[in-house]
Design a protein around this motif. Sequence first.
Motif, PDB file in Angstrom:
ATOM      1  N   THR A  44       0.671  -1.250  -0.026  1.00 11.38           N
ATOM      2  CA  THR A  44      -0.467   0.072  -0.143  1.00 11.38           C
ATOM      3  C   THR A  44       1.024   1.461   0.291  1.00 11.38           C
ATOM      4  N   ALA A  45       1.526   2.389  -1.368  1.00 18.55           N
ATOM      5  CA  ALA A  45       2.021   3.227  -1.059  1.00 18.55           C
ATOM      6  C   ALA A  45       1.751   4.048  -0.595  1.00 18.55           C
ATOM      7  N   ARG A  46       0.696   4.583  -0.227  1.00 14.77           N
ATOM      8  CA  ARG A  46      -0.163   5.516   0.206  1.00 14.77           C
ATOM      9  C   ARG A  46      -1.206   5.575   1.360  1.00 14.77           C
ATOM     10  N   ALA A  47      -1.410   5.987   2.637  1.00 17.12           N
ATOM     11  CA  ALA A  47      -2.407   5.597   3.498  1.00 17.12           C
ATOM     12  C   ALA A  47      -3.629   6.769   3.563  1.00 17.12           C
ATOM     13  N   GLU A  48      -3.376   7.491   2.212  1.00 20.90           N
ATOM     14  CA  GLU A  48      -4.546   8.282   2.331  1.00 20.90           C
ATOM     15  C   GLU A  48      -4.573   8.429   0.837  1.00 20.90           C
ATOM     16  N   ARG A  49      -5.535   8.890   0.290  1.00 18.69           N
ATOM     17  CA  ARG A  49      -5.860   9.358  -1.329  1.00 18.69           C
ATOM     18  C   ARG A  49      -6.585  10.937  -1.081  1.00 18.69           C
TER      19      ARG A  49
ATOM     20  N   PRO B  92      -9.074   7.632   3.633  1.00 16.27           N
ATOM     21  CA  PRO B  92      -8.299   6.304   3.795  1.00 16.27           C
ATOM     22  C   PRO B  92      -8.169   5.455   2.675  1.00 16.27           C
ATOM     23  N   VAL B  93      -7.054   5.107   2.509  1.00 21.83           N
ATOM     24  CA  VAL B  93      -6.577   3.889   2.118  1.00 21.83           C
ATOM     25  C   VAL B  93      -6.675   2.386   2.795  1.00 21.83           C
ATOM     26  N   ASN B  94      -7.352   1.366   2.521  1.00 19.30           N
ATOM     27  CA  ASN B  94      -7.076  -0.177   3.448  1.00 19.30           C
ATOM     28  C   ASN B  94      -7.905  -0.622   2.466  1.00 19.30           C
ATOM     29  N   VAL B  95      -7.186  -1.005   1.567  1.00 19.91           N
ATOM     30  CA  VAL B  95      -6.893  -2.093   1.141  1.00 19.91           C
ATOM     31  C   VAL B  95      -5.421  -1.352  -0.057  1.00 19.91           C
ATOM     32  N   PRO B  96      -4.717  -2.850  -0.202  1.00 17.11           N
ATOM     33  CA  PRO B  96      -3.321  -2.666  -1.060  1.00 17.11           C
ATOM     34  C   PRO B  96      -3.233  -2.586  -2.575  1.00 17.11           C
ATOM     35  N   THR B  97      -2.622  -1.257  -2.660  1.00 14.89           N
ATOM     36  CA  THR B  97      -3.102  -0.915  -3.915  1.00 14.89           C
ATOM     37  C   THR B  97      -1.731  -1.296  -5.073  1.00 14.89           C
ATOM     38  N   HIS B  98      -0.666  -2.275  -4.545  1.00 15.09           N
ATOM     39  CA  HIS B  98       0.100  -3.212  -5.328  1.00 15.09           C
ATOM     40  C   HIS B  98      -0.084  -4.440  -5.433  1.00 15.09           C
ATOM     41  N   VAL B  99      -0.415  -5.149  -6.575  1.00 16.11           N
ATOM     42  CA  VAL B  99      -0.517  -6.788  -5.448  1.00 16.11           C
ATOM     43  C   VAL B  99       0.074  -7.122  -7.020  1.00 16.11           C
ATOM     44  N   ASN B 100       1.652  -8.284  -6.497  1.00 18.85           N
ATOM     45  CA  ASN B 100       2.553  -8.846  -8.128  1.00 18.85           C
ATOM     46  C   ASN B 100       1.761 -10.513  -7.116  1.00 18.85           C
ATOM     47  N   ALA B 101       1.032 -10.824  -8.228  1.00 21.25           N
ATOM     48  CA  ALA B 101       0.325 -12.664  -8.240  1.00 21.25           C
ATOM     49  C   ALA B 101       1.566 -13.455  -8.641  1.00 21.25           C
ATOM     50  N   LEU B 102       1.071 -15.016  -8.468  1.00 19.81           N
ATOM     51  CA  LEU B 102       1.990 -15.771  -9.640  1.00 19.81           C
ATOM     52  C   LEU B 102       0.540 -16.752  -9.310  1.00 19.81           C
ATOM     53  N   LEU B 103      -0.015 -16.914 -10.952  1.00 21.11           N
ATOM     54  CA  LEU B 103      -0.863 -17.887 -11.071  1.00 21.11           C
ATOM     55  C   LEU B 103      -0.744 -19.601 -11.575  1.00 21.11           C
ATOM     56  N   ASP B 104      -1.044 -20.477 -10.992  1.00 20.26           N
ATOM     57  CA  ASP B 104      -0.978 -22.327 -11.439  1.00 20.26           C
ATOM     58  C   ASP B 104      -2.149 -22.771 -12.447  1.00 20.26           C
ATOM     59  N   PHE B 105      -2.042 -22.991 -13.598  1.00 17.61           N
ATOM     60  CA  PHE B 105      -2.726 -23.206 -14.226  1.00 17.61           C
ATOM     61  C   PHE B 105      -2.377 -24.924 -14.157  1.00 17.61           C
ATOM     62  N   PRO B 106      -3.126 -25.713 -13.606  1.00 21.47           N
ATOM     63  CA  PRO B 106      -2.339 -27.311 -13.859  1.00 21.47           C
ATOM     64  C   PRO B 106      -2.519 -27.948 -14.957  1.00 21.47           C
ATOM     65  N   GLY B 107      -1.412 -28.722 -15.754  1.00 24.39           N
ATOM     66  CA  GLY B 107      -1.142 -28.979 -16.149  1.00 24.39           C
ATOM     67  C   GLY B 107      -1.250 -28.420 -17.860  1.00 24.39           C
ATOM     68  N   THR B 108      -0.999 -27.080 -17.860  1.00 22.42           N
ATOM     69  CA  THR B 108      -0.852 -25.419 -18.768  1.00 22.42           C
ATOM     70  C   THR B 108      -0.094 -24.223 -18.644  1.00 22.42           C
ATOM     71  N   ALA B 109      -0.381 -23.487 -18.424  1.00 23.06           N
ATOM     72  CA  ALA B 109       0.849 -22.173 -18.076  1.00 23.06           C
ATOM     73  C   ALA B 109       0.660 -21.530 -16.717  1.00 23.06           C
ATOM     74  N   THR B 110       0.951 -20.737 -16.680  1.00 21.97           N
ATOM     75  CA  THR B 110       2.249 -20.534 -15.331  1.00 21.97           C
ATOM     76  C   THR B 110       1.802 -19.261 -15.948  1.00 21.97           C
ATOM     77  N   ALA B 111       1.202 -18.086 -14.566  1.00 18.92           N
ATOM     78  CA  ALA B 111       0.982 -16.593 -14.827  1.00 18.92           C
ATOM     79  C   ALA B 111       1.519 -16.151 -13.849  1.00 18.92           C
ATOM     80  N   ALA B 112       1.935 -14.638 -14.587  1.00 16.95           N
ATOM     81  CA  ALA B 112       2.527 -13.814 -13.720  1.00 16.95           C
ATOM     82  C   ALA B 112       1.853 -12.435 -14.077  1.00 16.95           C
ATOM     83  N   ALA B 113       1.005 -11.485 -12.622  1.00 12.74           N
ATOM     84  CA  ALA B 113       0.345 -10.701 -12.787  1.00 12.74           C
ATOM     85  C   ALA B 113       0.058 -10.242 -11.967  1.00 12.74           C
ATOM     86  N   THR B 114       0.124  -8.466 -12.286  1.00 18.07           N
ATOM     87  CA  THR B 114       0.413  -7.217 -11.583  1.00 18.07           C
ATOM     88  C   THR B 114      -0.617  -6.004 -11.689  1.00 18.07           C
TER      89      THR B 114
END
Length: 368
Positions: free
Chosen positions: A204-209, A222-244
């Motif tokens: 969460t970059a800033r506590a207020e907007r 106020p900001v009450n959630v993450p504002t930058h998320v990096n995620a990895l996702l596993d699709f079984p038997g096929t691709a993996t994904a990186a998402a921002t």
Amino acid sequence: MSSGPVGVALVGAGVISGQYLRNLTSFPDVRVLGVADLDTERAAAVAREHDVPVSGTLDTVLALPEVEIVVNLTVPSAHAPVALESLRAGKHVYGEKPLALDMDEAAKVMAEAAGLGLRVGGAPDTFLGAGLQSAAHALRSGLIGEPVAVTAATQSLGPESWHPNPEFFYQPGAGPLFDLGPYYLTALVSLLGPVTRVAADTRTARAERVVGSGDKQGKIFPVNVPTHVNALLDFPGTATAAATFSFDSPVNRRMIEIIGTEGALSLPDPNTFEGPLLARGLRDMDWRELPLSGTTAGRGIGVLDMARSIRAGTPHRASGALAYHVLELMVAISESGERSEFRGVTSTMSSPDTLPADWDPYAATLPR
């Protein structure tokens, strides 16, 4: 079994309702019969603008016997309560994303619908537009071989510069993950199938907007959630994904790229219904644009597909199972970011069938 156009009522007369109403009132296979909102004057104004005959409270539109589908456009915290009340009134429900704030609420909605023999549908329906439907055809034709890896990103400085009431974007049930994530995650699972585990890191970059436009310009909230998320996702038997997913970036990016054993696809922004859709082979020096086929009618085609499927007794594509799986992905990503560990995903779904080539939202297909 009923016949003829399917009666629809909208609940929530906010900004997004205009897009739905412009489209739904132009589709001959649905009839918009009512608009409801906590602010009944706003509901009345929206109803007048779109020639909808009834406006008022939720109870007002639920009392209309001709209404078969309630389109739930309320704020995220009201998604599950409105859905449950609508189901208990005997109506099918199609809701804006996310399906609910948490998995317990979502499970109650799905269980209630199953017990009553009613349907749940959920936005986004952008995966039914020409851009992503054409991507599905290209992928399933083997154009790029077997999928191996995915990169996806949606990055901006957030909506407070242009949205007149941006506070809810920074509260639980929203943020970049829950607000924009459904477009990207729905596109990915509709193409590649369910995800079995995720990992994530959040900030969460800033506590207020500060509100940047409209009557509330200059208001600090106020900001009450993450504002930058990096995620990895596993699709079984096929691709993996990186998402921002980010509301902290001065660089605007909206992209999905799928790498396969024989090439790559660059998908259109999944928050749209159009293109461009690009492809390249293993030895190509540049991308080439692929032709698109399908509809670009916009928000509401998921409701229309649901309505036609109700009459035909067939599965609808923007289903509750799909929305439930995407919600679980987002919850698991959030939990992984908090705990710094992989999180398993237990729900599953089937990739929806592509729309028929002759699927036309403006054609009357139901018996009159």
